[in-house]
Design an enzyme around this catalytic site. Structure first.
Site, short mmCIF file in Angstrom:
data_model
loop_
_atom_site.label_atom_id
_atom_site.label_comp_id
_atom_site.label_asym_id
_atom_site.label_seq_id
_atom_site.Cartn_x
_atom_site.Cartn_y
_atom_site.Cartn_z
N ASN A 148 0.80 -1.24 0.00
CA ASN A 148 0.00 0.00 0.00
C ASN A 148 0.83 1.29 0.00
O ASN A 148 0.35 2.31 -0.47
CB ASN A 148 -1.05 -0.02 1.11
CG ASN A 148 -0.46 -0.11 2.48
OD1 ASN A 148 0.71 -0.46 2.66
ND2 ASN A 148 -1.26 0.17 3.49
N GLU B 245 -10.72 -4.35 8.73
CA GLU B 245 -10.22 -3.20 7.96
C GLU B 245 -10.97 -3.16 6.64
O GLU B 245 -11.00 -4.16 5.92
CB GLU B 245 -8.75 -3.40 7.65
CG GLU B 245 -7.83 -3.23 8.82
CD GLU B 245 -6.38 -3.38 8.38
OE1 GLU B 245 -5.97 -4.49 8.01
OE2 GLU B 245 -5.66 -2.37 8.42
N CYS C 53 -3.21 1.39 6.74
CA CYS C 53 -3.42 0.80 8.07
C CYS C 53 -3.94 1.85 9.05
O CYS C 53 -4.55 1.51 10.05
CB CYS C 53 -2.13 0.19 8.58
SG CYS C 53 -0.77 1.37 8.58
N GLU D 29 4.39 -4.44 12.34
CA GLU D 29 3.48 -3.32 12.06
C GLU D 29 2.28 -3.93 11.36
O GLU D 29 2.34 -4.24 10.17
CB GLU D 29 4.17 -2.29 11.15
CG GLU D 29 5.33 -1.56 11.80
CD GLU D 29 4.89 -0.50 12.81
OE1 GLU D 29 3.69 -0.18 12.87
OE2 GLU D 29 5.75 -0.01 13.54
#
Ligand code: NAD
Length: 479
Positions: A153, A383, A286, A252
């Site tokens: 991303n 998400e 995110c 992460e």
């Protein structure tokens, strides 16, 4: 020749470009067309890359911090000089509008500059033992060869956020970029070599077989560290795989950011922040606002203003100068967003804008707004990774905070209020590694980025980021 044709497409191992037995295709999400064929690393290729990293480790660790800093600074300057072609390449492989790719390149370059400045500040300390008869001296040393795995991303910034502190700390590394976006990482290899990073210090192995390549590296005793950015599901698996080797890990992982608009918020500012927090990267971030929790007193005003702003956005190919929302990464991602929206509607949410995929080619999904989204709907639990604003109204601050925290993720949260006491109270109560207060964007190379709960372990960027690549050594010195 187009930018993607010029980009290197081999494996970068030991300072040389090499072929692999097979290649895989990289496509432009705006058109579905193949833009490059990239070398597809296997397990043995990965071990060769680790051979190179392990071979370069001692010399790189012994290189003067000032020299490492100057190489990083040169890399920052080269990235700034090459910003336009890097931005175009990122747009071609991941789809987003060129203006956003330019912003990503600047953000990616900032990590090189920030850690150039940190490389010369790796310190330790000195104490006298409580018994008074010897000295306790601490030093910090590079952890050793690292394996870095990055998502698609932000194909450049997620890479430099790991590579820059690792280089500054004196670590060598093998990078495995996401299969959808290997070209930016390969271009970075070229750039780092031009900046003076010695052969073997930075190696890149794109692959269509991440599990095989990762298995080969995590089983190799020379590897000392894994740093991963990606989904919580894969991160969890990698943590288990890292246990036998007791590897240092940084994770992460995914987020599920709540965006709270309290009854005393500056609604215009909240809408402005919501546009950034929701629409950057078409929601494929995110730290994207995943759930809008809005006080009933301002819910109509906020919803209508946000709807107007979203409706005015132009969806289209990233290279088209008029586009403000690019395609999603692939058709599967678009279909997943469509399914979450359809499911929310079935559960009683009201569709106020968008909601229907844009006909092909390309994997476009339009800006979408839902209101009355039930708390237990999958769209509030997962998400979304798409340009969908899901709004629910609440009557009081306490229930908003409780709803915000009702998730296993804890990456970022946003809160809008004019009252500083409330901002601090709510900011303290939100279970997240980062809180944006009257701000829709928290990412900054100078700030510690990372999550709590199942959003991860460790921090990237800031004063903390370099610690992920350093071990503390304690010397007991007899006085
Ligand atoms: P993903 O987990 O599918 O893939 C991430 C990386 O892991 C890719 O390089 C992929 O090839 C690799 N991978 C996949 N399976 C693997 C396996 N079995 N072994 C080893 N490597 C494997 O995630 P994605 O779809 O590329 O990225 C989106 C996710 O990343 C979202 O959940 C997003 O929230 C998260 N993300 C987190 C941050 C953060 O800083 N917290 C930043 C960006 C993205």
């Amino acid at each position: 020749m187009s930018i993607e044709d010029e980009a290197p497409q081999g494996l970068f191992i030991g300072g040389a470009w090499t072929d692999a037995a097979a290649t895989f295709k990289v496509t432009d999400p705006a058109t579905g067309e193949v833009v490059a064929e990239v070398a597809d690393a296997t397990g043995p290729d990965a071990v060769r890359a680790l051979d190179a990293a392990a071979g370069a480790q001692a010399t790189w660790a012994a290189t003067a911090p000032r020299t490492r800093a100057e190489i990083l600074r040169r890399a920052f300057e080269l990235m700034t000089e090459r910003a336009e072609s890097l931005a175009r390449l990122a747009t071609v492989e991941m789809g987003r509008p060129l203006a956003e790719s330019r912003a990503e390149v600047a953000y990616a370059a900032d990590f090189l500059r920030w850690f150039a400045e940190e490389a010369v500040r790796i310190g330790g300390d000195h104490r006298v033992a409580p018994t008074g008869d010897y000295r306790i001296v601490t030093a910090r040393q590079p952890v050793g060869p690292c394996y870095l795995i990055t998502p698609w991303n932000f194909p450049l910034a997620m890479v430099t956020r790991k590579v820059a502190p690792a280089l500054a700390a004196g670590c060598t590394m093998v990078l495995k970029p996401a299969e959808a976006t290997p070209l930016s990482a390969l271009r970075l290899a070229e750039l780092l070599a031009d900046a003076g990073v010695p052969d073997g210090v930075f190696n890149v192995i794109p692959t269509l077989s991440p599990a095989e390549v990762t298995g080969a590296l995590l089983a190799d005793g020379r590897l000392r560290k894994l740093s991963f950015t990606g989904s919580t599901e894969v991160g969890r698996r990698l943590l288990a795989q890292s246990a036998p080797g007791v590897l240092r890990t940084s994770m992460e992982l995914g987020g599920n950011a709540p965006f709270l608009v309290l009854d005393d918020a500056d609604v215009a500012a909240a809408v402005e922040g919501a546009m950034v927090a929701k629409m950057r990267n078409a929601g494929q971030s995110c730290v994207a606002a995943n759930r809008f929790l809005v006080h009933a007193a301002v819910a109509d005003e906020f919803t209508e203003a946000l709807r107007e702003r979203l409706a005015a956005l132009r969806t289209g190919p990233g290279l088209d100068p008029g586009s403000q929302v690019g395609p999603l990464i692939d058709a599967k991602a678009r279909d997943k967003v469509g399914e979450l929206v359809a499911d929310a509607e079935r559960r009683g949410a009201k569709l106020r804008l968008g909601g229907r995929p844009v006909p092909g080619p390309g994997s476009f999904y339009p800006p979408t707004l839902l209101t009355g989204v039930p708390e237990d709907a999958p769209i509030t639990q997962q998400e979304i990774f798409g340009p969908v604003a899901a709004i629910a109204a609440y009557d009081d601050e306490q229930s908003m905070v409780a709803a915000a925290n009702a998730t296993s993720a804890g990456l970022v949260a946003f809160v809008y209020t004019r009252d500083l006491d409330r901002a601090l109270r709510v900011g303290d109560a939100l279970e997240a590694g980062m809180v944006g207060i009257n701000r829709g964007l928290v990412s900054n190379a100078a700030a510690p980025f990372g999550g709590i709960k199942q959003s991860g372990l460790g921090r990237e960027g800031g004063l903390e980021g370099i610690d992920e690549y350093l071990e503390v050594k304690y010397l007991a010195i007899q006085a």
